[in-house]
Design a protein around this motif. Structure first.
Motif, PDB file in Angstrom:
ATOM      1  N   THR A 144      21.811 -25.434 -11.064  1.00 58.80           N
ATOM      2  CA  THR A 144      20.713 -24.676 -10.500  1.00 58.80           C
ATOM      3  C   THR A 144      19.497 -24.757 -11.411  1.00 58.80           C
ATOM      4  O   THR A 144      19.548 -25.307 -12.514  1.00 58.80           O
ATOM      5  CB  THR A 144      21.103 -23.200 -10.310  1.00 58.80           C
ATOM      6  N   SER A 145      18.390 -24.197 -10.945  1.00 62.24           N
ATOM      7  CA  SER A 145      17.148 -24.257 -11.711  1.00 62.24           C
ATOM      8  C   SER A 145      17.143 -23.309 -12.891  1.00 62.24           C
ATOM      9  O   SER A 145      16.188 -23.285 -13.660  1.00 62.24           O
ATOM     10  CB  SER A 145      15.959 -23.944 -10.782  1.00 62.24           C
ATOM     11  N   ILE A 146      18.175 -22.490 -13.044  1.00 63.92           N
ATOM     12  CA  ILE A 146      18.230 -21.536 -14.153  1.00 63.92           C
ATOM     13  C   ILE A 146      19.380 -21.893 -15.098  1.00 63.92           C
ATOM     14  O   ILE A 146      20.022 -21.036 -15.682  1.00 63.92           O
ATOM     15  CB  ILE A 146      18.370 -20.094 -13.643  1.00 63.92           C
ATOM     16  N   ALA A 147      19.646 -23.188 -15.247  1.00 66.74           N
ATOM     17  CA  ALA A 147      20.646 -23.678 -16.201  1.00 66.74           C
ATOM     18  C   ALA A 147      22.038 -23.134 -15.922  1.00 66.74           C
ATOM     19  O   ALA A 147      22.810 -22.874 -16.835  1.00 66.74           O
ATOM     20  CB  ALA A 147      20.219 -23.353 -17.630  1.00 66.74           C
ATOM     21  N   SER A 148      22.366 -22.960 -14.658  1.00 65.21           N
ATOM     22  CA  SER A 148      23.705 -22.541 -14.259  1.00 65.21           C
ATOM     23  C   SER A 148      24.354 -23.676 -13.468  1.00 65.21           C
ATOM     24  O   SER A 148      23.664 -24.517 -12.896  1.00 65.21           O
ATOM     25  CB  SER A 148      23.647 -21.276 -13.394  1.00 65.21           C
ATOM     26  N   ASP A 149      25.682 -23.691 -13.442  1.00 66.63           N
ATOM     27  CA  ASP A 149      26.422 -24.681 -12.659  1.00 66.63           C
ATOM     28  C   ASP A 149      27.121 -23.980 -11.518  1.00 66.63           C
ATOM     29  O   ASP A 149      27.788 -22.952 -11.714  1.00 66.63           O
ATOM     30  CB  ASP A 149      27.447 -25.404 -13.545  1.00 66.63           C
ATOM     31  N   ALA A 150      26.995 -24.540 -10.317  1.00 62.65           N
ATOM     32  CA  ALA A 150      27.562 -23.920  -9.116  1.00 62.65           C
ATOM     33  C   ALA A 150      28.694 -24.776  -8.568  1.00 62.65           C
ATOM     34  O   ALA A 150      28.561 -25.992  -8.438  1.00 62.65           O
ATOM     35  CB  ALA A 150      26.475 -23.742  -8.056  1.00 62.65           C
ATOM     36  N   TRP A 151      29.823 -24.117  -8.259  1.00 67.92           N
ATOM     37  CA  TRP A 151      30.978 -24.753  -7.592  1.00 67.92           C
ATOM     38  C   TRP A 151      31.067 -24.127  -6.208  1.00 67.92           C
ATOM     39  O   TRP A 151      31.279 -22.919  -6.068  1.00 67.92           O
ATOM     40  CB  TRP A 151      32.249 -24.487  -8.392  1.00 67.92           C
ATOM     41  N   VAL A 152      30.904 -24.951  -5.176  1.00 65.58           N
ATOM     42  CA  VAL A 152      30.912 -24.467  -3.799  1.00 65.58           C
ATOM     43  C   VAL A 152      32.024 -25.188  -3.048  1.00 65.58           C
ATOM     44  O   VAL A 152      32.082 -26.423  -3.039  1.00 65.58           O
ATOM     45  CB  VAL A 152      29.558 -24.722  -3.098  1.00 65.58           C
TER      46      VAL A 152
END
Length: 214
Positions: free
Chosen positions: A95-103
């Motif tokens: 994401t744009s806030i240095a987070s990683d998303a698992w969907v």
């Protein structure tokens, strides 16, 4: 001539069915080769580590395998009373806030949805399984997280009313607005930026700046 066309159509239809079955079999085989990793482990923190959310029906403290979320395409999600769900990743993104998303989702449950966000040492997320909603959030104890089953009827009333409706393309009637929104839903996916505002109380409730950013 008509018989010849029917014969050609039959061959074409048979090929399409065969190709579809082959693709489906390949996808199943690929899924079968995956080794789902258990991502939740029961933790034994201090009793003060978990303050149940006001919307929670059930709560327990867990440890979360952050590396599995970042690296694995299949996860085993242990919920409550031995209910374990296997979810397969649909997409992974930063994401744009240095987070990683698992969907991802559970193929055996068409309405399922799994969203897990990792930001540093913090993990937050939601799981929709068999119509029930679960939430993962940090606790006051480092490395410990709360897994909660949420009672959605306990959510506060939304403060948005009809006066806040946005009409698309000059439509001012519910039917017209619905048609316009339906047309937009069929359009190609679009990336948008959303501003989220929060209070100091909300930040305190999330546990930290990192937690509310995630």
């Amino acid at each position: 001539m008509a018989q010849s066309r029917q014969s050609q159509f039959g061959k074409f239809f048979g090929f399409v069915v065969f190709a579809g079955l082959a693709a489906s079999h390949s996808a199943l085989a690929q899924g079968a080769e995956l080794d789902p990793q258990r991502v939740f482990r029961t933790a034994r923190p201090s009793a003060a580590a978990l303050v149940p959310d006001a919307t929670a029906l059930r709560s327990r403290v867990i440890e979360v395998d952050r590396a599995a979320i970042l690296e694995q395409d299949a996860l085993v999600l242990d919920l409550f009373d031995g209910d374990a769900r296997v979810a397969f990743r649909d997409q992974a993104r930063a994401t744009s806030i240095a987070s990683d998303a698992w969907v991802g989702r559970d193929p055996s449950d068409p309405s399922s949805q799994v969203n897990l966000i990792v930001r540093g040492d913090v993990v937050v997320g939601t799981i929709r399984a068999q119509g029930a909603l679960y939430k993962i959030r940090p606790t006051d104890e480092p490395g410990a997280f709360a897994l909660e089953r949420i009672d959605e009827s306990r959510f506060p009333q939304c403060s948005v009313g009809r006066a806040h409706e946005v009409h698309v393309g000059g439509a001012h009637t519910p039917d017209a607005a619905g048609s316009a929104n339906g047309a937009l839903a069929l359009a190609a996916p679009t990336t948008i930026d959303v501003m989220v505002l929060y209070t100091a109380q909300a930040k305190a409730g999330a546990g930290s700046q990192t937690a509310i950013d995630a």
